[in-house]
Design a protein around this motif. Structure first.
Motif, mmCIF file in Angstrom:
data_model
loop_
_atom_site.group_PDB
_atom_site.id
_atom_site.type_symbol
_atom_site.label_atom_id
_atom_site.label_comp_id
_atom_site.label_asym_id
_atom_site.label_seq_id
_atom_site.Cartn_x
_atom_site.Cartn_y
_atom_site.Cartn_z
ATOM 1 N N GLU A 147 43.618 29.212 30.265
ATOM 2 C CA GLU A 147 43.756 28.930 31.694
ATOM 3 C C GLU A 147 44.442 27.599 31.979
ATOM 4 O OE1 GLU A 147 39.613 31.332 32.779
ATOM 5 O OE2 GLU A 147 39.704 29.147 32.972
ATOM 6 N N VAL A 149 47.105 26.523 33.610
ATOM 7 C CA VAL A 149 48.116 27.031 34.529
ATOM 8 C C VAL A 149 49.300 26.089 34.675
ATOM 9 C CG1 VAL A 149 48.567 27.866 36.865
ATOM 10 C CG2 VAL A 149 46.387 28.390 35.752
ATOM 11 N N ASP A 152 51.401 26.085 31.536
ATOM 12 C CA ASP A 152 52.071 27.333 31.155
ATOM 13 C C ASP A 152 53.589 27.207 31.163
ATOM 14 O OD1 ASP A 152 49.634 28.574 30.869
ATOM 15 O OD2 ASP A 152 49.819 29.843 32.648
ATOM 16 N N TYR A 175 46.899 33.763 23.550
ATOM 17 C CA TYR A 175 46.747 32.739 24.584
ATOM 18 C C TYR A 175 46.086 33.404 25.770
ATOM 19 C CZ TYR A 175 47.749 29.567 28.438
ATOM 20 O OH TYR A 175 47.614 28.743 29.534
ATOM 21 N N CYS A 177 45.739 33.382 29.368
ATOM 22 C CA CYS A 177 46.235 32.884 30.647
ATOM 23 C C CYS A 177 45.191 33.106 31.732
ATOM 24 C CB CYS A 177 47.564 33.528 31.021
ATOM 25 S SG CYS A 177 47.451 35.244 31.574
ATOM 26 N N ASP A 178 45.379 32.434 32.836
ATOM 27 C CA ASP A 178 44.453 32.607 33.942
ATOM 28 C C ASP A 178 44.773 33.878 34.721
ATOM 29 O OD1 ASP A 178 42.260 31.793 35.482
ATOM 30 O OD2 ASP A 178 43.576 30.953 37.017
ATOM 31 N N GLN A 181 48.315 35.271 36.368
ATOM 32 C CA GLN A 181 49.416 34.637 35.631
ATOM 33 C C GLN A 181 50.018 35.546 34.565
ATOM 34 O OE1 GLN A 181 50.243 31.618 36.940
ATOM 35 N NE2 GLN A 181 48.461 32.012 38.257
ATOM 36 N N GLU A 182 49.499 36.742 34.383
ATOM 37 C CA GLU A 182 49.928 37.594 33.272
ATOM 38 C C GLU A 182 51.424 37.892 33.302
ATOM 39 O OE1 GLU A 182 45.674 38.846 34.422
ATOM 40 O OE2 GLU A 182 47.555 38.431 35.494
ATOM 41 N N VAL A 185 53.909 34.090 32.549
ATOM 42 C CA VAL A 185 54.127 33.391 31.275
ATOM 43 C C VAL A 185 55.414 33.921 30.647
ATOM 44 C CG1 VAL A 185 53.207 32.993 28.954
ATOM 45 C CG2 VAL A 185 51.662 32.966 30.937
ATOM 46 N N TRP A 188 55.421 35.102 25.954
ATOM 47 C CA TRP A 188 54.499 36.046 25.328
ATOM 48 C C TRP A 188 55.003 36.537 23.974
ATOM 49 C CZ3 TRP A 188 50.000 35.319 26.768
ATOM 50 C CH2 TRP A 188 49.549 35.353 28.083
ATOM 51 N N SER A 196 44.036 37.539 29.089
ATOM 52 C CA SER A 196 43.915 36.808 30.352
ATOM 53 C C SER A 196 42.468 36.811 30.825
ATOM 54 C CB SER A 196 44.822 37.410 31.434
ATOM 55 O OG SER A 196 44.246 38.565 32.010
#
Length: 319
Positions: A147, A149, A152, A175, A177-178, A181-182, A185, A188, A196
Motif C-alpha cells: 500500500e 501509493v 508506486d 507487491y 498495491c492498495d 490501484q491495481e 501500477v 507489474w 492488492s
C-alpha cells in the motif's frame, strides 16, 4: 495465465500483525496459529512492521523492526509445521500514525531535501534482510511492499529493488498495491504475482472486479487479494478498510460481507485466492468472540463460513 501460485487457490489469512515483540514466540501464539490452520487455511502471510519516524523520513532502522529475527524464523517454522504455505510480508509503518501510503518526496531530487533515492536505499536494506530470511526458511512468497501509493510511481526504484531481491531470494515475488490501484501500477511485469488490498464496499465488488480484470489479464500474471476482510461491526461492510469506524459489534455484518466477497471473487476464475485480514498472535477467548468487533473471524459466524468456502474452493483445484 503464464504462471501459477503453488497450491492455488490461496486460502489464506494474515497472522501476527503488527508483530509486537515478544508475542510471536509464546505458547499462546502457537495455539493461535493452530486454531487458524484448523479453519481450512492453507496459506498465511506473516506480517510485521518496521517504523520510520514520519512520512518524509528516509531512514528505516532495522533495530526498529517490531519482532526479532528469531521470532520471525520461529513463526515461519511453526506455520510450515502446520502445513501452511508462507508469504513473508515485511511492512513499513510510520511512528506518528500516518498511513504508509503518504510516504513521499519530491519527484525530482533537490539538494538538501530528503529524496526517494535515500528512502529506497534504506527500504532496500529492510526488504533484503527479509528476503534472506525467506530464502533460508523456504518461504514460498515474499511481499516486497504494501500500500505504498505515493511510492508506486517510482517505477525504476521498484524495478531495481526487485532485481536485488532476486539475487538473494528464489521464491515468488509479489507487491501488495492498495485498493483502486491495481490498474495504475506500471511495473507489474517485474513481479511474479499481482496482489492488492481488496477492502471494497459490500455493494462495489462486481464493479471493482470489472475494473481490475483487464489489467490482470493483460499482465499475464496470477492475481489474488493479499488483504481483504471486514470488521465484525455495524456499518463496516460499507467501509471495510476503516478499523476505527464507530459501531456495535456484529457478527451478522461481518458474515454478510464475507458472503458477498466470496460470492464475487469465486465467480472470477482469474482471482486465485484471498489472504484475509487478520488473525492475531494473541487471540481472544472463543467465548468473547461476540463482543470482539475487529477483523478476526475466530468464533464468529464468518469464521465457520470462511472455513466452508476455503474447503470448497480448495476442492475445485482437485477437479
Amino acid at each position: 495465465m503464464t504462471a501459477r501460485i503453488p497450491g492455488d487457490p490461496v486460502c489464506g489469512m494474515t497472522w501476527g500483525w503488527v508483530g509486537t515483540r515478544g508475542t510471536w514466540s509464546t505458547p499462546e501464539a502457537g495455539e493461535s496459529m493452530r486454531l487458524m490452520s484448523e479453519h481450512d487455511v492453507t496459506w498465511t502471510a506473516l506480517a510485521y512492521a518496521a517504523e520510520q519516524e514520519h512520512v518524509y523520513s528516509t531512514e528505516i532502522p532495522l533495530d526498529g523492526v517490531q519482532v526479532t529475527d528469531d521470532e520471525i524464523v520461529g513463526a515461519i517454522r511453526q506455520a510450515h509445521a502446520h502445513g501452511l504455505t508462507v508469504c513473508l510480508k515485511p511492512v513499513v509503518n510510520v511512528a506518528d500514525g500516518s498511513w504508509r501510503a503518504h510516504i513521499g518526496f519530491f519527484d525530482q531530487e533537490v539538494p538538501g531535501e530528503p529524496s526517494w533515492a535515500e528512502w529506497f536505499a534504506s527500504y532496500e536494506r529492510f526488504i533484503l534482510h527479509a528476503a534472506r530470511i525467506a530464502e533460508a526458511e523456504g518461504c514460498a512468497m515474499l511481499c516486497v511492499g504494501c500500500e505504498m501509493v505515493r511510492a508506486d510511481a517510482q517505477e525504476q526504484h521498484w524495478r531495481a529493488l526487485i532485481a536485488r531481491v532476486r539475487e538473494v531470494y528464489s521464491g515468488l515475488v509479489t507487491y501488495n498495491c492498495d485498493k483502486y490501484q491495481e490498474d495504475r501500477v506500471t511495473w507489474w511485469d517485474a513481479v511474479d504475482v499481482i496482489s492488492s488490498s481488496g477492502y471494497y464496499p459490500i455493494d462495489a465488488w462486481e464493479r471493482q472486479l470489472d475494473r481490475i480484470e483487464p489489467a490482470v489479464l493483460a499482465s499475464g500474471k496470477p492475481f489474488f487479494f493479499m488483504e481483504a476482510g471486514c470488521p465484525s461491526r455495524e456499518g463496516s461492510p460499507a467501509l471495510p478498510n476503516d478499523w476505527a469506524l464507530p459501531g456495535e459489534p456484529s457478527g451478522r455484518a461481518q458474515l454478510d460481507y464475507y458472503t458477498e466477497m466470496f460470492r464475487a471473487v469465486r465467480a472470477r476464475r482469474w482471482v486465485r485466492g484471498l489472504m484475509l485480514w487478520d488473525w492475531p498472535a494473541r487471540l481472544y477467548p472463543e467465548q468473547a468472540a461476540a463482543a470482539d468487533d475487529d477483523y478476526c473471524p475466530y468464533g464468529k459466524p464468518a469464521g465457520e463460513f470462511m472455513a466452508a468456502q476455503y474447503r470448497d474452493w480448495g476442492r475445485e483445484r482437485l477437479r
